[in-house]
Design a protein around this motif. Structure first.
Motif, PDB file in Angstrom:
ATOM      1  N   CYS A 162     -20.415  -4.684  34.970  1.00 29.44           N
ATOM      2  CA  CYS A 162     -21.427  -3.658  34.724  1.00 29.44           C
ATOM      3  C   CYS A 162     -21.054  -2.858  33.486  1.00 29.44           C
ATOM      4  O   CYS A 162     -19.913  -2.430  33.327  1.00 29.44           O
ATOM      5  CB  CYS A 162     -21.536  -2.743  35.940  1.00 29.44           C
ATOM      6  SG  CYS A 162     -22.566  -1.287  35.664  1.00 29.44           S
ATOM      7  N   GLY A 164     -22.420  -0.043  32.698  1.00 25.98           N
ATOM      8  CA  GLY A 164     -22.543   1.393  33.001  1.00 25.98           C
ATOM      9  C   GLY A 164     -21.213   2.031  33.360  1.00 25.98           C
ATOM     10  O   GLY A 164     -20.940   3.178  33.020  1.00 25.98           O
ATOM     11  N   CYS A 165     -20.367   1.272  34.082  1.00 30.42           N
ATOM     12  CA  CYS A 165     -19.125   1.862  34.598  1.00 30.42           C
ATOM     13  C   CYS A 165     -17.913   1.047  34.184  1.00 30.42           C
ATOM     14  O   CYS A 165     -16.796   1.309  34.638  1.00 30.42           O
ATOM     15  CB  CYS A 165     -19.193   1.927  36.124  1.00 30.42           C
ATOM     16  SG  CYS A 165     -19.444   0.298  36.882  1.00 30.42           S
ATOM     17  N   CYS A 188     -21.618   4.156  40.750  1.00 32.57           N
ATOM     18  CA  CYS A 188     -22.383   3.917  39.524  1.00 32.57           C
ATOM     19  C   CYS A 188     -23.824   3.554  39.883  1.00 32.57           C
ATOM     20  O   CYS A 188     -24.068   2.721  40.737  1.00 32.57           O
ATOM     21  CB  CYS A 188     -21.731   2.781  38.736  1.00 32.57           C
ATOM     22  SG  CYS A 188     -22.727   2.152  37.379  1.00 32.57           S
ATOM     23  N   CYS A 191     -25.077  -0.345  38.796  1.00 33.44           N
ATOM     24  CA  CYS A 191     -24.676  -1.526  39.573  1.00 33.44           C
ATOM     25  C   CYS A 191     -24.642  -1.225  41.075  1.00 33.44           C
ATOM     26  O   CYS A 191     -24.251  -2.076  41.868  1.00 33.44           O
ATOM     27  CB  CYS A 191     -23.312  -2.023  39.110  1.00 33.44           C
ATOM     28  SG  CYS A 191     -22.027  -0.780  39.332  1.00 33.44           S
ATOM     29  N   GLY A 195     -19.815  -2.601  40.514  1.00 28.24           N
ATOM     30  CA  GLY A 195     -19.034  -2.899  39.312  1.00 28.24           C
ATOM     31  C   GLY A 195     -19.536  -4.127  38.571  1.00 28.24           C
ATOM     32  O   GLY A 195     -19.026  -4.479  37.520  1.00 28.24           O
TER      33      GLY A 195
HETATM   34 ZN   LIG Z   1     -21.640   0.094  37.277  1.00 23.70          ZN
END
Ligand SMILES: [Zn+2]
Ligand SMILES: [Zn+2]
Length: 377
Positions: A162, A164-165, A188, A191, A195
């Protein structure tokens, strides 16, 4: 689809509400509308979902920011990674975890989640409860998807980390207050805390990693099981998500009513008819048992209807397997015959005579007897 209500309105908050106000508003409303508190109430269930969804967004700093700026629309399509939307499977599980375990409880690293517990109601006869029995049952449960082995990715593809994180599944939120700086971790949004995101979802499970299956099960019904008992089968509930442990299976036993025997704990009760001559003269009387052994009681001379005899060890076995059985309590009911032959009547009249009884009205009907009683003889 009906228009969505504003999330702040749903939680009865103003737009400046802080984290703890959001949490306590959610807890208050979730308790009020929880399905366990309002069984079968569809309206409450809808409210509960609405409250849970509002909380899911407003309790997450990222989602809340997006919502504040762009409204509902911006959130419904899922993240840029194409992850599941809010109403998706993972999303709802998270919501329940939050409610039952506190803000971040119930979640392992990488979004692993324990599978749900299952309940199965099994009916057995009293005979089966006496001997113990194995029962084959069919059970529907959610299991790890065999096509993708739980990854959620279509065959030949893989989930990706992911963005995003960075694959952590969690994002750190820092809050400055007059008491100092507080740092908390939250799942997050992109996701859903896993993750990873799945670019091409598995066709069997639509990217969820789990799918509904029908399973054949053998349930070992222990001798002595009683109505209302439940047994736990650890790990036989639904599969966990993303490597989380499975839930448990609970089997609730129901013992059918028996036409002869009544049960109370380990003791059994039965009523048997005996003839008035047996009651008067005494006799050996055979009694039905669940063990199949021949049960006999000795009815002494002059036994009254309703007398109770006890057969030790002919009750139910101990479900804990410690050995020892309850007792069988036998109540006798003296049967008065409704049809007599002329011969029998003659003998009974003789008997009545011997006992000094005078059956004067034997040939008269009820009507004549009432007339006599009223008019006088
Ligand atoms: Zn994430
Ligand atoms: Zn799959």
């Amino acid at each position: 689809m009906p228009t969505k209500r504003d999330y702040y309105e749903v939680l009865e908050l103003d737009r400046e509400a802080d984290e703890s106000a959001i949490k306590s508003a959610y807890r208050k409303l979730a308790r009020k509308y929880h399905p366990d508190v309002n069984p079968g109430n569809h309206e409450a269930e809808e409210k509960f979902k609405e409250v849970a969804e509002a909380y899911e967004v407003l309790s997450d700093k990222d989602k809340r920011q997006v919502y504040d700026r762009y409204g509902h629309e911006a959130l419904n399509g899922g993240g840029p990674g194409g992850g599941p939307g809010f109403e998706g499977f993972g999303g709802f599980g998270d919501i329940f975890d939050i409610f039952f375990n506190g803000a971040q409880g119930g979640r392992g690293r990488g979004g692993a989640q324990r599978g749900a517990d299952l309940r199965y109601d099994l009916e057995v006869t009293l005979e089966e409860a006496y001997t113990g029995v194995e029962k084959a049952v069919r059970l529907q449960r959610i299991e790890t998807c065999e096509t993708c082995a739980g990854s959620g990715a279509a065959p030949g593809t893989k989930p990706i980390t992911c963005t995003g994180c960075g694959g952590q599944g969690q994002i750190r939120h820092t809050q400055n207050t007059i008491l100092g700086t507080f740092s908390t971790m939250a799942p997050c949004a992109r996701c859903g805390g896993t993750g990873r995101t799945v670019p091409s979802p598995c066709p069997t499970c639509q990217g969820q990693g789990r799918a509904r299956k029908i399973r054949e099960f053998t349930i070992n019904v222990r001798a002595g099981v009683d109505d209302g008992m439940r047994f736990q089968y650890p790990g036989e509930g639904e599969s966990g998500a993303l490597g989380g442990p499975p839930g448990d299976l609970y089997v609730f036993f129901h013992v059918k009513k028996h036409p002869l025997f009544e049960r109370q704990d380990q003791d059994l009760y039965v009523e048997i008819p005996i003839s008035y001559t047996q009651a008067a003269l005494g006799d050996e009387v055979s009694v039905p048992t669940l063990s199949g052994e021949k049960g006999t009681i000795t009815v002494p001379e002059g036994t009254q209807t309703g007398s109770v005899f006890r057969l030790r060890g002919q009750g139910m076995p101990d479900v804990g397997g410690r050995g020892g059985k309850g007792d069988l309590h036998v109540a006798v009911k003296v049967d008065v015959p409704t049809r007599l032959s002329e011969e029998e009547k003659k003998l009974l009249r003789q008997l009545a005579g011997l006992r000094g009884e005078k059956p004067t009205h034997e040939h008269k009907g009820l009507f004549e007897r009432i007339k006599e009683a009223v008019v006088g003889e």
